[in-house]
Design a protein around this motif. Sequence first.
Motif, PDB file in Angstrom:
ATOM      1  N   PRO A 162       0.819  -1.212   0.000  1.00 55.77           N
ATOM      2  CA  PRO A 162       0.000   0.000   0.000  1.00 55.77           C
ATOM      3  C   PRO A 162       0.858   1.270   0.000  1.00 55.77           C
ATOM      4  N   GLY A 163       0.443   2.252  -0.781  1.00 60.85           N
ATOM      5  CA  GLY A 163       1.148   3.528  -0.819  1.00 60.85           C
ATOM      6  C   GLY A 163       2.167   3.656  -1.929  1.00 60.85           C
ATOM      7  N   TYR A 164       2.435   2.579  -2.655  1.00 62.30           N
ATOM      8  CA  TYR A 164       3.428   2.616  -3.733  1.00 62.30           C
ATOM      9  C   TYR A 164       2.752   2.688  -5.105  1.00 62.30           C
ATOM     10  N   THR A 165       3.364   3.431  -6.011  1.00 68.34           N
ATOM     11  CA  THR A 165       2.975   3.451  -7.408  1.00 68.34           C
ATOM     12  C   THR A 165       3.925   2.546  -8.175  1.00 68.34           C
ATOM     13  N   ALA A 166       3.388   1.600  -8.929  1.00 72.91           N
ATOM     14  CA  ALA A 166       4.206   0.636  -9.668  1.00 72.91           C
ATOM     15  C   ALA A 166       4.400   1.087 -11.110  1.00 72.91           C
ATOM     16  N   MET A 167       5.630   0.906 -11.617  1.00 68.99           N
ATOM     17  CA  MET A 167       5.962   1.269 -12.988  1.00 68.99           C
ATOM     18  C   MET A 167       6.915   0.240 -13.579  1.00 68.99           C
ATOM     19  N   LEU A 168       7.012   0.226 -14.901  1.00 75.71           N
ATOM     20  CA  LEU A 168       7.938  -0.642 -15.627  1.00 75.71           C
ATOM     21  C   LEU A 168       8.740   0.187 -16.605  1.00 75.71           C
ATOM     22  N   LYS A 205      15.318   9.082  -1.725  1.00 73.44           N
ATOM     23  CA  LYS A 205      14.090   9.847  -1.537  1.00 73.44           C
ATOM     24  C   LYS A 205      14.185  11.150  -2.313  1.00 73.44           C
ATOM     25  N   TRP A 206      13.222  11.334  -3.214  1.00 76.38           N
ATOM     26  CA  TRP A 206      13.183  12.523  -4.059  1.00 76.38           C
ATOM     27  C   TRP A 206      11.752  12.701  -4.548  1.00 76.38           C
ATOM     28  N   GLY A 207      11.124  13.763  -4.140  1.00 80.42           N
ATOM     29  CA  GLY A 207       9.709  13.982  -4.448  1.00 80.42           C
ATOM     30  C   GLY A 207       8.919  14.096  -3.162  1.00 80.42           C
ATOM     31  N   GLY A 208       7.770  13.475  -3.128  1.00 78.96           N
ATOM     32  CA  GLY A 208       6.952  13.498  -1.925  1.00 78.96           C
ATOM     33  C   GLY A 208       5.502  13.807  -2.240  1.00 78.96           C
ATOM     34  N   PRO A 209       4.720  14.175  -1.235  1.00 79.28           N
ATOM     35  CA  PRO A 209       3.296  14.466  -1.436  1.00 79.28           C
ATOM     36  C   PRO A 209       3.079  15.546  -2.499  1.00 79.28           C
ATOM     37  N   GLY A 210       2.136  15.309  -3.387  1.00 77.36           N
ATOM     38  CA  GLY A 210       1.829  16.267  -4.445  1.00 77.36           C
ATOM     39  C   GLY A 210       2.602  16.051  -5.719  1.00 77.36           C
ATOM     40  N   TYR A 211       3.595  15.164  -5.720  1.00 74.47           N
ATOM     41  CA  TYR A 211       4.408  14.921  -6.912  1.00 74.47           C
ATOM     42  C   TYR A 211       3.976  13.629  -7.615  1.00 74.47           C
ATOM     43  N   LEU A 212       3.911  13.691  -8.933  1.00 77.81           N
ATOM     44  CA  LEU A 212       3.654  12.504  -9.746  1.00 77.81           C
ATOM     45  C   LEU A 212       4.976  11.989 -10.306  1.00 77.81           C
ATOM     46  N   PRO A 213       5.231  10.689 -10.218  1.00 82.36           N
ATOM     47  CA  PRO A 213       6.476  10.134 -10.756  1.00 82.36           C
ATOM     48  C   PRO A 213       6.334   9.765 -12.231  1.00 82.36           C
ATOM     49  N   LEU A 214       7.374  10.012 -12.985  1.00 91.86           N
ATOM     50  CA  LEU A 214       7.433   9.651 -14.396  1.00 91.86           C
ATOM     51  C   LEU A 214       8.799   9.046 -14.683  1.00 91.86           C
ATOM     52  N   LEU A 215       8.887   8.271 -15.743  1.00 89.74           N
ATOM     53  CA  LEU A 215      10.140   7.657 -16.149  1.00 89.74           C
ATOM     54  C   LEU A 215      10.340   7.853 -17.640  1.00 89.74           C
ATOM     55  N   GLY A 216      11.559   8.220 -18.048  1.00 85.51           N
ATOM     56  CA  GLY A 216      11.850   8.387 -19.469  1.00 85.51           C
ATOM     57  C   GLY A 216      13.327   8.609 -19.686  1.00 85.51           C
ATOM     58  N   ASP A 217      13.828   8.245 -20.844  1.00 83.87           N
ATOM     59  CA  ASP A 217      15.242   8.421 -21.185  1.00 83.87           C
ATOM     60  C   ASP A 217      15.442   9.843 -21.713  1.00 83.87           C
ATOM     61  N   ARG A 226      14.536   9.366 -13.882  1.00 77.37           N
ATOM     62  CA  ARG A 226      13.391   9.685 -13.032  1.00 77.37           C
ATOM     63  C   ARG A 226      12.967  11.139 -13.202  1.00 77.37           C
ATOM     64  N   ILE A 227      11.678  11.357 -13.212  1.00 76.59           N
ATOM     65  CA  ILE A 227      11.102  12.693 -13.351  1.00 76.59           C
ATOM     66  C   ILE A 227       9.968  12.812 -12.353  1.00 76.59           C
ATOM     67  N   VAL A 228       9.841  13.968 -11.732  1.00 77.53           N
ATOM     68  CA  VAL A 228       8.688  14.230 -10.881  1.00 77.53           C
ATOM     69  C   VAL A 228       7.991  15.488 -11.348  1.00 77.53           C
ATOM     70  N   TYR A 229       6.689  15.501 -11.214  1.00 76.47           N
ATOM     71  CA  TYR A 229       5.880  16.639 -11.626  1.00 76.47           C
ATOM     72  C   TYR A 229       4.904  16.954 -10.491  1.00 76.47           C
TER      73      TYR A 229
END
Length: 234
Positions: A162-168, A205-217, A226-229
């Motif tokens: 719980p609490g994790y966002t999964a990505m590939l 640890k980088w980001g936190g509440p209010g940030y959306l995680p993204l991944l891209g080259d 890693r990208i946060v928005y």
Amino acid sequence: MFKRFPRYLAVTIGLTSSVLVYADNVGTAIDRTGRQAANAILTPAGNWGCRITDGNACEWDATKWGGIEFRPFMADVDGDSISDRVLYRATDGTWGCRLRNGASCNWDSQKWGGIEYTPLLGDVNGDQIADRVLYWASTGWWGCKVNSSALCNWDGQYWGGPGYTAMLTDVNGDGKADRVLYRQSDGEWSCMLTGGGTCSWNGQKWGGPGYLPLLGDVNHDGKADRIVYKNANS
């Protein structure tokens, strides 16, 4: 809990490197054709539209397939380096796929998953074909289907919860999709390589509440960055 996708989902196809884009906090796999760029739009009624870079429509523009209960993806499911359409229905775990010519792939209409699972797509074995992956957030369970029914080496593993966002995405440049977790409560990033072990930024640890995680080259080295928005004022 499954969330409906937005009324209009725009996806860029044909990027030169593997990336993930977001739709309702679920990573969507995009293929690496490098041959043409396009924008694809899906509405809840199941109407598909696409435009390639020159403004012309693609072969399946204005076709109808799916509906409001399906979550759309784009990924290369047959290894021809062209993005195919994929649908997942959370209520019963039904997967659907349509190739460029309108034909179905070998796992079309298979049921695998359900309302509690997060569906993902990525090439986990390096054969240039997108594989299906499920993540069960309440327990941290991972499952994967390679080439219709075979299992990958980490199928059935528990990692996350719980609490994790999964990505590939491919984080080490070996051509295989790796698993990534992001915990929004404190911005913790974790990664598990498909071949075993963790990446260099595992546990950072980088980001936190209010940030959306993204991944891209972002620097074209063949490895996802890693990208946060921030989309909230928290």
